[in-house]
Each structure stands twice: as C-alpha cells, then as structure tokens.
Design a protein around this motif. Structure first.
Motif, PDB file in Angstrom:
ATOM      1  N   SER A   1      58.092 -39.761  17.685  1.00  0.00           N
ATOM      2  CA  SER A   1      58.060 -39.555  16.097  1.00  0.00           C
ATOM      3  C   SER A   1      56.923 -38.443  15.965  1.00  0.00           C
ATOM      4  O   SER A   1      56.073 -38.255  16.541  1.00  0.00           O
ATOM      5  CB  SER A   1      57.535 -40.930  15.404  1.00  0.00           C
ATOM      6  OG  SER A   1      58.589 -41.932  15.628  1.00  0.00           O
TER       7      SER A   1
ATOM      8  N   LEU B   1      58.910 -29.966  12.827  1.00  0.00           N
ATOM      9  CA  LEU B   1      59.119 -30.368  11.528  1.00  0.00           C
ATOM     10  C   LEU B   1      58.377 -29.120  10.314  1.00  0.00           C
ATOM     11  O   LEU B   1      58.946 -29.104   9.369  1.00  0.00           O
ATOM     12  CB  LEU B   1      58.632 -31.600  11.467  1.00  0.00           C
ATOM     13  CG  LEU B   1      58.969 -32.303  10.087  1.00  0.00           C
ATOM     14  CD1 LEU B   1      60.534 -32.590   9.865  1.00  0.00           C
ATOM     15  CD2 LEU B   1      58.258 -33.828  10.016  1.00  0.00           C
TER      16      LEU B   1
ATOM     17  N   LYS C   1      57.136 -32.216  18.172  1.00  0.00           N
ATOM     18  CA  LYS C   1      58.246 -32.381  16.908  1.00  0.00           C
ATOM     19  C   LYS C   1      57.342 -32.144  15.483  1.00  0.00           C
ATOM     20  O   LYS C   1      57.911 -31.624  14.456  1.00  0.00           O
ATOM     21  CB  LYS C   1      58.529 -33.839  16.995  1.00  0.00           C
ATOM     22  CG  LYS C   1      59.702 -34.222  18.118  1.00  0.00           C
ATOM     23  CD  LYS C   1      60.201 -35.749  17.897  1.00  0.00           C
ATOM     24  CE  LYS C   1      61.336 -35.825  18.808  1.00  0.00           C
ATOM     25  NZ  LYS C   1      62.036 -37.117  18.603  1.00  0.00           N
TER      26      LYS C   1
ATOM     27  N   THR D   1      66.491 -34.513  10.519  1.00  0.00           N
ATOM     28  CA  THR D   1      67.185 -35.843  10.902  1.00  0.00           C
ATOM     29  C   THR D   1      67.390 -35.725  12.447  1.00  0.00           C
ATOM     30  O   THR D   1      67.177 -36.705  13.293  1.00  0.00           O
ATOM     31  CB  THR D   1      68.170 -36.323  10.139  1.00  0.00           C
ATOM     32  OG1 THR D   1      67.783 -36.404   8.745  1.00  0.00           O
ATOM     33  CG2 THR D   1      68.511 -37.788  10.507  1.00  0.00           C
TER      34      THR D   1
ATOM     35  N   ALA E   1      64.341 -36.049  14.516  1.00  0.00           N
ATOM     36  CA  ALA E   1      63.658 -37.070  14.627  1.00  0.00           C
ATOM     37  C   ALA E   1      64.314 -37.974  15.678  1.00  0.00           C
ATOM     38  O   ALA E   1      63.596 -38.977  16.356  1.00  0.00           O
ATOM     39  CB  ALA E   1      63.504 -37.927  13.257  1.00  0.00           C
ATOM     40  N   ASP E   2      65.643 -37.726  15.939  1.00  0.00           N
ATOM     41  CA  ASP E   2      66.400 -38.712  16.878  1.00  0.00           C
ATOM     42  C   ASP E   2      66.459 -37.992  18.229  1.00  0.00           C
ATOM     43  O   ASP E   2      67.098 -38.514  19.104  1.00  0.00           O
ATOM     44  CB  ASP E   2      67.673 -39.027  16.375  1.00  0.00           C
ATOM     45  CG  ASP E   2      67.702 -39.580  15.063  1.00  0.00           C
ATOM     46  OD1 ASP E   2      66.941 -40.437  14.919  1.00  0.00           O
ATOM     47  OD2 ASP E   2      68.805 -39.730  14.388  1.00  0.00           O
TER      48      ASP E   2
ATOM     49  N   GLU F   1      55.334 -35.492  20.634  1.00  0.00           N
ATOM     50  CA  GLU F   1      54.935 -35.663  19.024  1.00  0.00           C
ATOM     51  C   GLU F   1      54.496 -34.596  18.758  1.00  0.00           C
ATOM     52  O   GLU F   1      54.634 -34.117  17.163  1.00  0.00           O
ATOM     53  CB  GLU F   1      53.891 -37.079  19.145  1.00  0.00           C
ATOM     54  CG  GLU F   1      53.383 -37.240  17.662  1.00  0.00           C
ATOM     55  CD  GLU F   1      52.401 -38.293  17.720  1.00  0.00           C
ATOM     56  OE1 GLU F   1      51.757 -38.646  16.629  1.00  0.00           O
ATOM     57  OE2 GLU F   1      52.037 -39.065  18.704  1.00  0.00           O
TER      58      GLU F   1
ATOM     59  N   THR G   1      71.351 -42.184  12.112  1.00  0.00           N
ATOM     60  CA  THR G   1      70.812 -41.696  13.434  1.00  0.00           C
ATOM     61  C   THR G   1      72.102 -40.976  14.229  1.00  0.00           C
ATOM     62  O   THR G   1      73.260 -41.840  14.328  1.00  0.00           O
ATOM     63  CB  THR G   1      70.328 -43.020  14.210  1.00  0.00           C
ATOM     64  OG1 THR G   1      69.120 -43.063  13.463  1.00  0.00           O
ATOM     65  CG2 THR G   1      69.915 -42.302  15.589  1.00  0.00           C
TER      66      THR G   1
END
Length: 761
Positions: free
Chosen positions: A456, A574, A570, A612, A615-616, A567, A386
């Motif tokens: 998330s 993604l 993201k 990654t 996600a953070d 959410e 992270t």
C-alpha cells in the motif's frame, strides 16, 4: 428544426430526471453535473429539458434576452427604451463545444464591420445567448483551462466583461449550467466542480425488461420522430405545467429554523468545504418541496437535496471516490420531531398536470430505498473496482502472471519453494550472478518470498516538476512550455480564423497601401480607410503551458518488494500522479515483472483509474527490464498516431536490474538505446537502496539519455534540502580556510543547478 427525444419518454434515469427538474423549478440551485458511463442518455435528457421549460418573456429584438424589468438599463447595444415591447419565447439551450475559442465564449469585435466600415461593433458570444437559459457542456471535463476560467467568472458574477481588441463591454449572463461527463476520460477541476449545484451518477439499467423498453422507444423515435413526439405531447405539456406550478409555490416555501438547523448539521457532519453546500442544499430542498406542492420543508426534502448537493463537495483529495454514506446521512437527519405540515399549505395540482409515468417516477419515487447504492457511487464503484492480475481471483491474493509467463500457472511457485529459479533477481543484474545481496529476491524477506505481494502507498507529497524540454503545441495544460490558444502574446503568425492580432495585421497591410490606391490625407485631399486584403490578416501567437502524456514504466519485480521498497515506490508514483492530475496530463501505466510486461493502463485522462490500478499492483518475480522498455516504446508509437501534438514524458521507476532471459542486461541496454532514439524526454527514478549500491539505474539513465533521480529526491522539499546542504558545506569550507562567508540572501529562493531540467512544483 430537428425534433428532440421527449423528456418524459426517457426511462431508467430517475435521479438524473429529478435533478434536472429541481434545477428547472429553481435555477438558483446552480445547475447539474451528470457523471456516468457511455450510452446512458445523458445528452438526450439534457437536450430534451428545454422542451418542458415554461416560456420566458424578453424584450423584442434584444440580443441579450433582457427581461421586461430590465427596460431602461444599459446593454452593449445601448439603453433599452422604457416602453420597449416584449414577447414570449421558449427557453434557449445553448451548447458549448469542447473546442470552443475564447472569442466565441464571451464575444469579440465584429471583424466585418471593423474592416469594411471602420466602426466598432460588439459580437455577442455564447454566454450572452445563454442568458436566462441553459448552457450545456457535453464532456465538460475535457474543456481547456482558459474556457473553464471564463465559465468560472461568469458563473460567479452573473456577468461577462470583455476587455480586448479595443472593446470594453459588460452584460448580464445568468444561466443554468448543465454538464455531462464520463469519469473514465478524467476528472473536473475542483473550482468548476463546486460551481455545479447538484451532481448525479447514472448507469445503464440492469433490469432486462427496462433495457428492452429503452431499445423499443429509441427505435420507435428514430423510425418516426414526429409521431413519437406527438405521442408524448400530453405528457410534456403536463410536465411543463407542473414545473410552472412548482415555481409559483416556491415563492411561498418557508425555510424554518428546524430545517435550517438540520441542513447545517448534515453539511457539518459530512465535513464539506465552504458554505456553498449549505446554501445549495437549502435551495434544492425548497425546490423539492415545491415540486410536490408543499410550502414546508420536511426531512425527506432535505435527504433528497443532500444526496445530490454533497457528494462532489466532500471529496478531500483527487483520488477519493465520490459518494455519500446514506447510513450516516440518516443518522445526521435524526429522528427528532419535525413540524407537521399544515394541510392548508398543500398546493392543489392542476387537473391535467400529472407528468408522464417516467417523469412522475423520477419525482414521486425520487428517494430510493436504503438498500440501493448511494447517489454518486454506482458508476464510480465500478470504475474503482480492483482489477485482478492475470490469473488472479478477485477475492484472493495475487497469483502468478500466467498470461505472460511461459511456465504457466505455478511457475512462480517454484521460485517461492526454492527451486532453480529461486535466485532469479541477482544483485549483479545478470542471470549468472549469485543471489548474495540483501536486495535479492531470495533474501528480501517475507514480502519478496511471496510473489504477487501487494503493498500500500503512504500519503502523497508535493513533487518536483518534471517537464519536457523545448516548446510544444499540445493541449493547454500546466507542465511544459508550448504555443497555446491562451497565455502571453509572443508574436504573430498566419491567420487561423480567431485571435486576430490587429497591430500585426496593420503592419502587414501598410506597405501595400499605395499600390492598392489609398490616398494620403493632406491639403484637403479625401481620406480613405485602410485597405486590407485577406493575406494581411494575422493571428496572435501565444506561449503558455501544455499538458503531456506521462507514461510510467514501473518495475514490479521481486527486488522491488524488498524492505518496504514497493511502498515507497507506490507513494512516489501516487505523488507524481497527483501532480499529473493538477497539470491536466494524460497518464499511462506499463508494469513489468515475472516473464514479461503488460500495459496496466492505456493512456487516459482519468488519473483516478491510474491510482486504482497502482494500488492493486503486486510485486514479485524476475525483472524483465527489456520487455518493459520495449512495451513502453510500443505504447508511445501507438499514442503518437492518435495525437502527434501531445509530447510524452516517460518515467521509468526501477533499480536498474535485469534478470529475465539470456543476456538480460545487454538486451535492456539495447532497448533503452532504442527508446532514446525516439527523442522522448524521460526520467529514471532510481529505487535502489541500502549501503552497497551498484548504480545500474544510473547506467540505464545514461543509455536512455534520461535524467537520473534517486527515489528520495522526487519530493520538492528534498531538492531544497539538497541545495541547502551543499550551500552549508561550502560555507563551512570557506570558514575553515579563513574566508568570510557571504551572508545568506533570504529573498533568493534555492534553484536547481543549470544541468537539471526540473523545477520546484
């Protein structure tokens, strides 16, 4: 001939040394992929491997390294005589450059013979040279797709077939494929990844004494390469003899029912794809047993083989971190009794066949203790750690962006406590409007009331294809149209040294034949061959697909955190990242929140790192839209200097609001106009939700000259549903007016309207 660093002199890379050694003992294992950070002796050890391999016997003068058993067989040079003499020579290590052309890989027409003598002669390529040797690809993850396709065909068939330029040639090409890569530069195509028998992760040693020894040996080698190599000559000879002994033992290693059942249980337990994992694990376990002089496969042999053969085959998605759960491996291996090896089966080692200390460590202590990191996890774990936001502790919640916030630490705390900045993200998109909308930060719920909240993403989905209009000349990929080194032939151009367009070359030379003195062949006159000059040569112009730079500019302000919106955002990003991975794009990530923007990820080929960082990514604070667009423009400017041929595609993910600084909305529109002046293709993904919408993202898209796409229409399925809905409405209206609706055409797929630049992926 330059001296290579001795294989036995490399320290601190036990797993890598063992994997290469097992492949040397049993080439049928299928090669090795070495993943690791920069400066970990990956290339050094691979190049040194050829020096410890036993010599091979080849037919004298044969260009295809034919074995003595191949005498009497056909090659592109003709049939090999049954009494042809043979000779012994070292194994070749052939390096495949990243930018290699297709004709150099598989071979091509020998131009000098064709043009000067009028005869067809095949010029073998690198795959022919690597036959019965090692094919080494440094930075294998950067290979163009057409090169990967050639390697896949050769690795699968063990032969190379050339059908072009009037040639129809086939020859054997069995080689050990060894690749090295830095995961930060991007991942490998799954099809090629599966072709590597073993994979290992390497990292620089952390022990100061070991690091000092690495430096000491390297400096000594550079000061006196010949003397350094001579100091390790005995160790190299001993290692070579031990490999030769292991090869002889390998023929007698028995794959018992117990070993076969254990391997099957391990592979099934890790849910690997296909059956290649079982086969490679069995071969690697046999090679490990032979390396230790045993003719029976034990539990430890299977454990070592599984650690190297399974990590890269159990990945279920591109963003899943590779690695192996060693506790699960131990449970799957079980504690049932394994057959006791017969002491008479032990193969005595040669008296002087012990390898050097470093090489022996890589074999005798090849199975690390259980408290070590799993194979394939160390470098990847560091990559996927992270990354905290500025001002954020690694173990705590996201803190305010103190680095970009003029107010310093605690500025956003005032917002959360209901201070004067509590209404910082007003629904009107300006700093003067009251925060009365349900989407404002002050009323958006618990997620928005805590700046820095991290949401998330859900499971990614298949997205629409967003491409750059026109035709580019970037690296080969799968997104936008481009002139590339592979693809369909669409014309001819100036000769580039490869991919000769023979018909175009002849057409260019034809008008000049009389002036060059060529005599026509009639009435017994002597024929003369076609007279060519260098300026007649033409290369083929091919059209295919290129990869692009997909630069995400993501709004992470407080309004984006309302009602699980982040959410959804993201998840959409993604999904687009997954699409970029499949299309071999470079990606970058710019985020803006609070009081400024930052480059969360500079443009890179590693989509895993982008996932990654995404996600953070926390959400909260004001909306500095102008700063986000200006930072995006600066990233594009720098990247255009590095690679002018790669065309960018900017994806702005926002609801269009601008609430930071004076005249925020006007400044954001000016920044959008400036970005549009660069002529960059862009897409605005509109994240605004709710019954009452202000349409600010659509206005932003107009100023950018971008395509406006609502968040819910990023999926490919939504495009099909939208077309179906409009079609159904049209049919209903026609029926209500008494018209007869035409029957649906099941063979005609729904297509986007002519005004859109999207396609279904």
């Amino acid at each position: 001939m330059p001296l290579h660093y001795p294989f036995s002199a490399v320290v601190g890379s036990d797993d890598m040394a063992l994997a290469l050694t097992l492949t040397a003992v049993s080439p049928q294992v299928g090669g090795v992929l070495i993943r690791g950070e920069k400066g970990t002796a990956k290339s050094t050890m691979v190049r040194a491997l050829a020096g410890v391999l036993p010599e091979i016997e080849v037919v004298t003068g044969d260009r295809f390294s034919s074995a003595p058993d191949d005498r009497g067989a056909e090659t592109p040079d003709g049939r090999i005589p049954t009494d042809a003499p043979t000779e012994r020579r070292p194994v070749r290590l052939v390096e495949l450059p990243v930018g290699v052309s297709e004709d150099r890989i598989t071979g091509s027409l020998h131009l000098e013979s064709a043009l000067s003598e009028g005869v067809t002669v095949f010029q073998p390529g690198l795959l022919a040279r690597a036959h019965r040797g090692i094919l080494y690809v440094d930075e294998v993850n950067l290979l163009h797709d057409h090169v990967v396709d050639q390697l896949l065909d050769a690795a699968a068939m063990g032969r190379v077939t050339v059908e072009r330029d009037g040639l129809s040639v086939e020859h054997a090409a069995r080689f050990v494929l060894v690749g090295t890569m830095n995961p930060e530069e991007g991942e490998l195509r799954p099809q090629l990844l599966d072709r590597f028998g073993l994979t290992v992760e390497v990292a620089a040693p952390r022990d100061p004494g070991l690091r000092a020894e690495v430096v000491r040996r390297r400096i000594a080698f550079e000061a006196d390469p010949a003397g350094f190599a001579a100091a390790y000559a005995d160790d190299e000879r001993a290692l070579r003899e031990r490999i030769a002994t292991a090869r002889r033992v390998l023929d007698r290693v028995e794959l018992t029912e117990w070993a076969l059942a254990t391997i099957a249980r391990v592979c099934a337990g890790f849910d690997v794809d296909g059956m290649r994992a079982d086969i490679v694990t069995a071969r690697a376990a046999a090679a490990h047993a032979a390396w230790h002089g045993r003719t029976g496969i034990g539990r430890e042999d299977i454990r070592v083989a599984a650690r190297m053969a399974l990590p890269h085959r159990r990945r279920r998605a591109p963003f899943d971190a590779p690695g192996l759960d060693e506790e699960l491996l131990d449970r799957l291996l079980g504690d049932d009794d394994e057959p006791d090896p017969d002491p008479r089966d032990e193969e005595p080692q040669a008296e002087n066949a012990e390898p050097s200390e470093s090489a022996d460590d890589s074999s005798s202590t090849d199975t690390p203790s259980t408290d070590q990191a799993p194979a394939g996890a160390s470098a990847e774990h560091a990559e996927h750690e992270t990354v905290p936001e500025p001002g954020q502790d690694s173990d705590g919640p996201a803190a305010p962006d103190s680095e970009t916030s003029p107010g310093g630490p605690g500025s956003d705390a005032t917002i959360a406590d209901g201070g004067e900045d509590a209404q910082h993200d007003s629904p009107a998109g300006t700093e003067d409007a009251p925060a009365t909308s349900a989407d404002s930060d002050s009323t958006a719920g618990p997620a928005a009331s805590q700046p820095g909240t991290v949401a998330s993403a859900s499971e990614p989905y298949r997205t629409r294809l967003f491409s750059v209009a026109g035709s580019g000349e970037g690296a080969t990929g799968r997104r936008s149209r481009a002139r590339t080194s592979s693809g369909r032939r669409v014309g001819a151009g100036e000769f580039t040294g490869s991919d000769l367009h023979l018909p175009a070359t002849i057409r260019s030379a034809a008008p000049h034949q009389a002036a060059r003195g060529r005599v026509a062949g009639h009435d017994g006159a002597e024929h003369t061959r076609l007279l060519l000059a260098p300026e007649d040569l033409r290369s083929a112009v091919r059209e295919g697909r290129e990869s692009n730079l997909v630069l995400f500019c993501v709004d992470a302000s407080g309004s984006m955190a309302a009602r699980t919106r982040m959410e959804q955002v993201k998840t959409a990003i993604l999904s687009l990242l997954l699409d970029a991975y499949r299309r071999r794009d470079k990606v970058g990530l710019v985020t803006f929140r609070g009081f400024g923007a930052q480059v969360a990820l500079p443009p890179t080929s590693s989509v895993d790192v982008a996932a990654t960082r995404l996600a953070d990514l926390p959400a909260g604070g004001r909306t500095p839209l102008a700063e986000g667009l200006l930072t995006t423009a600066e990233v594009l400017r720098i990247e255009s200097i590095r690679d002018r041929r790669r065309r960018p595609l900017v994806v702005v993910v926002t609801d269009g609001r601008a609430t930071h600084g004076p005249h925020a909305l006007a400044r954001s529109r000016a920044a959008a106009a400036g970005l549009a002046s660069l002529g960059v293709a862009s897409v605005v993904v509109d994240c605004e939700t709710g019954r009452f919408r202000m349409g600010l993202a659509a206005e932003l898209a107009a100023h950018l000259g971008a395509e406006h796409v609502p968040l819910g229409e990023v999926t490919a399925d939504s495009l099909t549903r939208t077309v179906d809905v409009h079609t159904d409405r049209a049919r209903t209206a026609s029926r209500s007016e008494g018209a007869v609706a035409p029957a649906p055409r099941p063979d005609r797929a729904a297509a986007p309207t002519p005004t859109t630049r999207n396609e279904v992926a």
